[in-house]
Design a protein around this motif. Structure first.
Motif, mmCIF file in Angstrom:
data_model
loop_
_atom_site.group_PDB
_atom_site.id
_atom_site.type_symbol
_atom_site.label_atom_id
_atom_site.label_comp_id
_atom_site.label_asym_id
_atom_site.label_seq_id
_atom_site.Cartn_x
_atom_site.Cartn_y
_atom_site.Cartn_z
ATOM 1 N N SER A 1 0.843 -1.200 0.000
ATOM 2 C CA SER A 1 0.000 0.000 0.000
ATOM 3 C C SER A 1 0.877 1.248 0.000
ATOM 4 C CB SER A 1 -0.922 0.002 1.214
ATOM 5 O OG SER A 1 -0.169 -0.048 2.415
ATOM 6 N N LEU A 2 0.351 2.305 -0.569
ATOM 7 C CA LEU A 2 1.119 3.551 -0.679
ATOM 8 C C LEU A 2 1.169 4.243 0.691
ATOM 9 C CD1 LEU A 2 2.570 5.453 -2.664
ATOM 10 C CD2 LEU A 2 0.376 6.601 -3.030
ATOM 11 N N PRO A 3 2.380 4.433 1.247
ATOM 12 C CA PRO A 3 2.475 5.045 2.580
ATOM 13 C C PRO A 3 2.059 6.513 2.576
ATOM 14 C CG PRO A 3 4.498 3.853 2.007
ATOM 15 C CD PRO A 3 3.685 3.993 0.747
ATOM 16 N N PRO A 4 1.667 7.039 3.722
ATOM 17 C CA PRO A 4 1.382 8.472 3.834
ATOM 18 C C PRO A 4 2.613 9.287 3.432
ATOM 19 C CG PRO A 4 0.633 7.304 5.795
ATOM 20 C CD PRO A 4 1.432 6.329 4.995
ATOM 21 N N GLY A 5 2.352 10.397 2.790
ATOM 22 C CA GLY A 5 3.434 11.307 2.418
ATOM 23 C C GLY A 5 4.172 10.917 1.159
ATOM 24 N N GLN A 6 3.801 9.800 0.541
ATOM 25 C CA GLN A 6 4.462 9.367 -0.687
ATOM 26 C C GLN A 6 3.540 9.515 -1.890
ATOM 27 O OE1 GLN A 6 6.655 5.756 -0.861
ATOM 28 N NE2 GLN A 6 7.724 6.100 1.074
ATOM 29 N N VAL A 7 4.160 9.452 -3.080
ATOM 30 C CA VAL A 7 3.411 9.459 -4.328
ATOM 31 C C VAL A 7 3.890 8.298 -5.190
ATOM 32 C CG1 VAL A 7 3.044 11.960 -4.299
ATOM 33 C CG2 VAL A 7 5.031 11.020 -5.494
ATOM 34 N N GLU A 8 3.029 7.875 -6.088
ATOM 35 C CA GLU A 8 3.407 6.892 -7.088
ATOM 36 C C GLU A 8 3.383 7.583 -8.446
ATOM 37 O OE1 GLU A 8 2.442 2.581 -6.812
ATOM 38 O OE2 GLU A 8 1.113 3.078 -8.518
ATOM 39 N N ILE A 9 4.475 7.428 -9.191
ATOM 40 C CA ILE A 9 4.638 8.105 -10.474
ATOM 41 C C ILE A 9 4.540 7.078 -11.588
ATOM 42 C CG2 ILE A 9 6.197 9.490 -11.909
ATOM 43 C CD1 ILE A 9 7.571 10.360 -9.259
ATOM 44 N N ALA A 10 3.678 7.344 -12.569
ATOM 45 C CA ALA A 10 3.635 6.543 -13.789
ATOM 46 C C ALA A 10 4.756 7.052 -14.698
ATOM 47 C CB ALA A 10 2.277 6.680 -14.469
ATOM 48 N N VAL A 11 5.772 6.234 -14.904
ATOM 49 C CA VAL A 11 6.978 6.663 -15.602
ATOM 50 C C VAL A 11 6.701 6.807 -17.099
ATOM 51 C CG1 VAL A 11 9.368 6.084 -16.146
ATOM 52 C CG2 VAL A 11 8.427 5.519 -13.892
ATOM 53 N N GLU A 12 7.096 7.959 -17.639
ATOM 54 C CA GLU A 12 7.037 8.188 -19.085
ATOM 55 C C GLU A 12 8.428 8.057 -19.711
ATOM 56 O OE1 GLU A 12 3.578 11.400 -19.840
ATOM 57 O OE2 GLU A 12 5.242 12.151 -18.602
ATOM 58 N N TYR A 13 9.407 8.675 -19.058
ATOM 59 C CA TYR A 13 10.789 8.663 -19.537
ATOM 60 C C TYR A 13 11.713 8.567 -18.327
ATOM 61 C CZ TYR A 13 8.456 10.681 -23.604
ATOM 62 O OH TYR A 13 7.593 10.902 -24.656
ATOM 63 N N CYS A 14 12.896 7.985 -18.543
ATOM 64 C CA CYS A 14 13.885 7.937 -17.473
ATOM 65 C C CYS A 14 15.276 8.003 -18.089
ATOM 66 C CB CYS A 14 13.733 6.674 -16.639
ATOM 67 S SG CYS A 14 14.756 6.703 -15.132
ATOM 68 N N GLY A 15 16.073 8.964 -17.642
ATOM 69 C CA GLY A 15 17.437 9.085 -18.126
ATOM 70 C C GLY A 15 18.318 7.955 -17.607
ATOM 71 N N LEU A 16 19.344 7.654 -18.379
ATOM 72 C CA LEU A 16 20.376 6.687 -17.984
ATOM 73 C C LEU A 16 21.643 7.467 -17.682
ATOM 74 C CD1 LEU A 16 21.729 3.931 -17.676
ATOM 75 C CD2 LEU A 16 21.925 3.815 -20.171
ATOM 76 N N ARG B 1 25.986 10.913 -27.261
ATOM 77 C CA ARG B 1 26.037 12.366 -27.369
ATOM 78 C C ARG B 1 24.700 12.947 -26.911
ATOM 79 N NH1 ARG B 1 30.905 12.056 -28.393
ATOM 80 N NH2 ARG B 1 32.013 13.313 -29.939
ATOM 81 N N TYR B 2 24.530 13.418 -25.669
ATOM 82 C CA TYR B 2 25.494 13.283 -24.594
ATOM 83 C C TYR B 2 24.869 12.516 -23.440
ATOM 84 C CZ TYR B 2 28.883 16.484 -26.675
ATOM 85 O OH TYR B 2 29.815 17.037 -27.483
ATOM 86 N N ARG B 3 23.547 12.411 -23.461
ATOM 87 C CA ARG B 3 22.825 11.646 -22.445
ATOM 88 C C ARG B 3 21.890 10.664 -23.143
ATOM 89 N NH1 ARG B 3 24.903 12.524 -17.320
ATOM 90 N NH2 ARG B 3 22.924 11.808 -16.470
ATOM 91 N N ILE B 4 21.457 9.644 -22.418
ATOM 92 C CA ILE B 4 20.533 8.655 -22.942
ATOM 93 C C ILE B 4 19.251 8.708 -22.118
ATOM 94 C CG2 ILE B 4 20.089 6.173 -23.154
ATOM 95 C CD1 ILE B 4 23.050 5.838 -23.880
ATOM 96 N N VAL B 5 18.120 8.659 -22.815
ATOM 97 C CA VAL B 5 16.812 8.639 -22.156
ATOM 98 C C VAL B 5 16.048 7.422 -22.644
ATOM 99 C CG1 VAL B 5 14.581 9.795 -21.961
ATOM 100 C CG2 VAL B 5 16.680 11.133 -21.801
ATOM 101 N N LEU B 6 15.506 6.661 -21.691
ATOM 102 C CA LEU B 6 14.691 5.489 -21.994
ATOM 103 C C LEU B 6 13.219 5.888 -21.990
ATOM 104 C CD1 LEU B 6 16.455 2.918 -19.645
ATOM 105 C CD2 LEU B 6 16.939 3.369 -22.055
ATOM 106 N N GLU B 7 12.492 5.363 -22.959
ATOM 107 C CA GLU B 7 11.064 5.663 -23.067
ATOM 108 C C GLU B 7 10.268 4.480 -22.552
ATOM 109 O OE1 GLU B 7 7.768 7.280 -26.298
ATOM 110 O OE2 GLU B 7 9.891 7.096 -26.867
ATOM 111 N N ALA B 8 9.459 4.720 -21.530
ATOM 112 C CA ALA B 8 8.672 3.645 -20.925
ATOM 113 C C ALA B 8 7.587 3.164 -21.878
ATOM 114 C CB ALA B 8 8.054 4.132 -19.618
ATOM 115 N N GLY B 9 7.204 1.898 -21.700
ATOM 116 C CA GLY B 9 6.127 1.335 -22.494
ATOM 117 C C GLY B 9 6.542 0.885 -23.869
ATOM 118 N N LYS B 10 7.865 0.930 -24.136
ATOM 119 C CA LYS B 10 8.343 0.508 -25.459
ATOM 120 C C LYS B 10 9.448 -0.518 -25.308
ATOM 121 C CE LYS B 10 7.199 4.593 -28.171
ATOM 122 N NZ LYS B 10 7.711 5.574 -29.151
#
Length: 335
Positions: A23-38, A326-335
């Motif tokens: 269960s989600l604790p008080p004071g926290q959030v859950e994020i649906a990830v769209e993109y995440c850098g590497l 060159r110069y950062r990598i970003v991962l796209e969620a759901g793919k």
């Protein structure tokens, strides 16, 4: 269940991994990830280079996504709001550093990818106090690296009250350095890129450098003696730091944001006689991250990124470790 990619031992490939977060604790959030850098720190943690990794490890600490759920007591964020999550997923909230707005220095801070599952996943959880809304005008496809690389090079400008007319140099034009050039230029500094790569000179100028200096040329380094108010080192290798100290003006600062593990061999007289300074800093507080994002939006600052689908995370790791990104990598969620 949260569906992620995890490594189960040091240096292992990342494989699909599911876990029940409860269960989600008080004071926290859950994020649906769209993109995440590497980030290279993700590589270091997966390889357990720092000796603090808890396996299985889900990397990813440059998260961009939308709020999917709010824990009790969270009132400053709203469902479906686009936010970012960086190196820290939580803070103690009651120490001296937290009380004075320096949460990034909290000794009990919870790293997003050490003892906590990160953002190479469809969802990730964090304390609401560590999550920062993303302002309009920033492209969610590329903004992720600002939550680590961007704030790492922006934070010293704020912490050390760098003046807009300062002469600044950047050592290493890579994932951190290419952002440092942009921030320093927008800050109003006269910017020099130290680089040993012929291929990066023109690009450094296009990114905000006014000058370039061949860091392999002893004569060029000697000719730059007494030139800079600030030099930011973004590299993780040992260099002749005394040579770089000599390029500083009196009261100049050599500042480290690259995690070199080799001891610094410094001539103390280079510090004493001219009041030069040597320092380092980590990522910034949530408030400083918010300021950085507004500054980036106002000045059109953005990382240069390559995109991979999240399912190709191992190929993305190989690309990063090859040094060719060159110069950062970003991962796209759901793919």
């Amino acid at each position: 269940m949260i569906n992620a990619y995890a490594a189960d031992s040091a240096g292992a490939e990342l494989k699909p991994f599911s876990y029940d977060p409860g269960s989600l604790p008080p004071g926290q959030v859950e994020i649906a990830v769209e993109y995440c850098g590497l980030c290279h720190s993700d590589v270091s943690v997966v390889n357990d280079e720092w000796g603090m990794t808890a396996f299985p490890v889900v990397p990813g600490h440059e998260v961009v996504g939308r709020i999917a759920a709010l824990g009790d007591g969270v009132s400053h964020l709203k469902k479906d709001q686009r936010v970012g999550l960086g190196w820290h997923a939580g803070f103690c909230g009651h120490c001296g550093e937290c009380d004075t707005g320096n949460q990034n220095l909290c000794s009990q801070a919870q790293p997003t990818i050490i003892g906590h599952h990160g953002g190479f996943a469809d969802r990730v959880r964090a304390s609401a106090s560590s999550v920062v809304p993303i302002p309009e005008g920033l492209d969610p496809k590329v903004v992720g690296p600002l939550f680590c690389a961007g704030i790492t090079v922006y934070n010293p400008l704020v912490q050390f009250d760098i003046k807009p007319n300062s002469r600044a140099g950047v050592i290493g034009i890579g994932g951190l350095g290419h952002l440092a050039l942009q921030f320093l230029n927008a800050w109003g500094c006269e910017v020099t890129a130290f680089t040993s790569s012929d291929s990066k000179r023109d690009e450094a100028l296009s990114l905000g450098a006014h000058h370039t200096l061949d860091s392999r040329d002893p004569k060029a380094l000697k000719a730059a003696a007494g030139s800079f108010d600030l030099i930011i080192s973004t590299v993780n290798v040992k260099l002749d730091w005394n040579t770089y100290l000599a390029t500083l003006r009196p009261r100049g600062r050599l500042h480290f944001v690259g995690a070199t593990t080799a001891p610094l061999d410094l001539n103390v007289f280079n510090l004493l006689m001219t009041q030069r300074q040597v320092s380092g800093s980590p990522v910034g507080s949530p408030a400083t991250i918010a300021d950085m994002l507004e500054f980036a939006a106002r000045h059109g600052i953005a990382p240069k990124v390559e995109h991979f689908p999240m399912s190709a995370v191992n190929e993305a790791f190989e690309r990063l470790e090859s040094g060719k990104a060159r110069y950062r990598i970003v991962l796209e969620a759901g793919k």
